[in-house]
Design a protein around this motif. Structure first.
Motif, PDB file in Angstrom:
ATOM      1  N   LYS A  16     -24.792 -25.971 -14.580  1.00  0.00           N
ATOM      2  CA  LYS A  16     -23.584 -25.994 -13.871  1.00  0.00           C
ATOM      3  C   LYS A  16     -22.532 -25.196 -14.583  1.00  0.00           C
ATOM      4  O   LYS A  16     -21.855 -24.153 -13.811  1.00  0.00           O
ATOM      5  N   LYS A  17     -22.347 -25.292 -15.810  1.00  0.00           N
ATOM      6  CA  LYS A  17     -21.555 -24.637 -16.635  1.00  0.00           C
ATOM      7  C   LYS A  17     -21.670 -23.069 -16.588  1.00  0.00           C
ATOM      8  O   LYS A  17     -20.778 -22.065 -16.358  1.00  0.00           O
ATOM      9  N   VAL A  18     -23.104 -22.721 -17.007  1.00  0.00           N
ATOM     10  CA  VAL A  18     -23.086 -21.220 -16.819  1.00  0.00           C
ATOM     11  C   VAL A  18     -23.258 -20.705 -15.503  1.00  0.00           C
ATOM     12  O   VAL A  18     -22.559 -19.727 -15.327  1.00  0.00           O
ATOM     13  N   ALA A  19     -23.573 -21.451 -14.352  1.00  0.00           N
ATOM     14  CA  ALA A  19     -23.391 -20.942 -12.952  1.00  0.00           C
ATOM     15  C   ALA A  19     -21.923 -20.753 -12.807  1.00  0.00           C
ATOM     16  O   ALA A  19     -21.530 -19.339 -12.136  1.00  0.00           O
ATOM     17  N   ALA A  20     -20.957 -21.470 -13.163  1.00  0.00           N
ATOM     18  CA  ALA A  20     -19.470 -21.461 -12.986  1.00  0.00           C
ATOM     19  C   ALA A  20     -19.105 -20.047 -13.677  1.00  0.00           C
ATOM     20  O   ALA A  20     -18.360 -19.204 -13.244  1.00  0.00           O
ATOM     21  N   GLU A  21     -19.520 -19.842 -14.963  1.00  0.00           N
ATOM     22  CA  GLU A  21     -19.005 -19.128 -16.079  1.00  0.00           C
ATOM     23  C   GLU A  21     -19.656 -17.634 -15.326  1.00  0.00           C
ATOM     24  O   GLU A  21     -18.750 -16.693 -15.448  1.00  0.00           O
ATOM     25  N   ASN A  22     -20.536 -17.645 -14.885  1.00  0.00           N
ATOM     26  CA  ASN A  22     -21.107 -16.201 -14.088  1.00  0.00           C
ATOM     27  C   ASN A  22     -20.413 -15.721 -13.048  1.00  0.00           C
ATOM     28  O   ASN A  22     -20.581 -14.693 -12.791  1.00  0.00           O
ATOM     29  N   ILE A  23     -19.553 -16.706 -12.336  1.00  0.00           N
ATOM     30  CA  ILE A  23     -18.783 -16.129 -11.352  1.00  0.00           C
ATOM     31  C   ILE A  23     -17.167 -16.060 -11.681  1.00  0.00           C
ATOM     32  O   ILE A  23     -16.338 -16.161 -11.139  1.00  0.00           O
ATOM     33  N   GLY A  24     -17.094 -16.306 -13.110  1.00  0.00           N
ATOM     34  CA  GLY A  24     -15.629 -16.016 -13.652  1.00  0.00           C
ATOM     35  C   GLY A  24     -14.821 -17.441 -13.769  1.00  0.00           C
ATOM     36  O   GLY A  24     -13.905 -17.365 -14.287  1.00  0.00           O
ATOM     37  N   VAL A  25     -15.569 -18.532 -13.640  1.00  0.00           N
ATOM     38  CA  VAL A  25     -14.842 -19.791 -13.809  1.00  0.00           C
ATOM     39  C   VAL A  25     -15.113 -20.216 -15.223  1.00  0.00           C
ATOM     40  O   VAL A  25     -16.087 -21.284 -15.369  1.00  0.00           O
ATOM     41  N   ASP A  26     -14.626 -19.830 -16.153  1.00  0.00           N
ATOM     42  CA  ASP A  26     -14.723 -19.878 -17.619  1.00  0.00           C
ATOM     43  C   ASP A  26     -13.595 -21.005 -17.959  1.00  0.00           C
ATOM     44  O   ASP A  26     -12.645 -21.258 -17.147  1.00  0.00           O
ATOM     45  N   ALA A  27     -13.443 -21.398 -19.122  1.00  0.00           N
ATOM     46  CA  ALA A  27     -12.327 -22.232 -19.629  1.00  0.00           C
ATOM     47  C   ALA A  27     -10.953 -21.681 -19.573  1.00  0.00           C
ATOM     48  O   ALA A  27     -10.101 -22.050 -19.123  1.00  0.00           O
ATOM     49  N   ASP A  28     -11.005 -20.240 -20.004  1.00  0.00           N
ATOM     50  CA  ASP A  28      -9.692 -19.522 -19.821  1.00  0.00           C
ATOM     51  C   ASP A  28      -9.139 -19.343 -18.257  1.00  0.00           C
ATOM     52  O   ASP A  28      -8.036 -19.625 -18.095  1.00  0.00           O
ATOM     53  N   PHE A  29     -10.139 -19.276 -17.258  1.00  0.00           N
ATOM     54  CA  PHE A  29      -9.733 -19.160 -15.879  1.00  0.00           C
ATOM     55  C   PHE A  29      -9.194 -20.615 -15.479  1.00  0.00           C
ATOM     56  O   PHE A  29      -8.371 -20.724 -14.926  1.00  0.00           O
ATOM     57  N   ILE A  30     -10.052 -21.784 -15.941  1.00  0.00           N
ATOM     58  CA  ILE A  30      -9.434 -22.764 -15.597  1.00  0.00           C
ATOM     59  C   ILE A  30      -8.373 -23.470 -16.126  1.00  0.00           C
ATOM     60  O   ILE A  30      -7.304 -23.689 -15.400  1.00  0.00           O
ATOM     61  N   ASP A  31      -7.982 -23.080 -17.498  1.00  0.00           N
ATOM     62  CA  ASP A  31      -6.565 -23.177 -17.999  1.00  0.00           C
ATOM     63  C   ASP A  31      -5.366 -22.419 -17.279  1.00  0.00           C
ATOM     64  O   ASP A  31      -4.371 -22.955 -17.027  1.00  0.00           O
TER      65      ASP A  31
END
Length: 166
Positions: A26-41
């Protein structure tokens, strides 16, 4: 009373391993579309900046949030838990919202409008906006429905039907 069958250590390990694998996927799928920790912050910081400047919502938050850095860190953990299933958030947002007198559809509509505007401003990938907006609407619907059921009984069961979509 019938007791549940005992779960073997092997089955417990398999279930835990499966959960950890799904969480990582789930984390990798989100990060692959730009939803990484920096984006969430950035999303949380931007969204709550908008909230604090909003005539309808700012007073509600001002009454309840006395330490914004702590609240923002908690909300970042909440959204990582929602989007990654990270398990780092603990608490019961439902109880917090049920305790706020006077919340109604208009408050949740404004919350979503500000949330969607934040996502559009930050958008790096349309799938990211869809993912996060969908989760935000589901959360708003759940909270509003619980509030209305408490007020009106089962008649409040479709309270979120008029909430906006992204």
């Amino acid at each position: 009373m019938i007791s549940p069958a005992p779960v073997s250590r092997e089955a417990e390990f398999d279930a835990r391993a499966f959960a950890l694998r799904r969480r990582a996927e789930k984390k990798v799928a989100a990060e692959n579309i730009g939803v990484d920790a920096d984006f969430i912050d950035q999303m949380v910081e931007s969204f709550y900046t908008a909230i604090r400047g909003d005539d309808l919502l700012a007073p509600i938050f001002a009454e309840r949030v006395h330490d914004w850095p702590v609240h923002l860190a908690r909300m970042k953990g909440f959204w990582r838990s929602v989007l990654y299933n990270s398990g780092e958030f603990s608490g019961n947002p439902m109880l917090k919202h049920l305790a706020i007198p006077g919340l109604e559809l208009a408050h949740f509509v404004r919350w979503l409008d500000l949330f969607y505007a934040t996502l559009r401003r930050l958008e790096s990938h349309p799938q990211a906006t869809g993912l996060i907006a969908g989760r935000a609407r589901m959360i708003a619907d759940s909270l509003l429905t619980a509030i209305e059921i408490r007020r009106s009984g089962l008649a409040g069961g479709r309270a979120g039907k008029d909430l906006p979509h992204a």
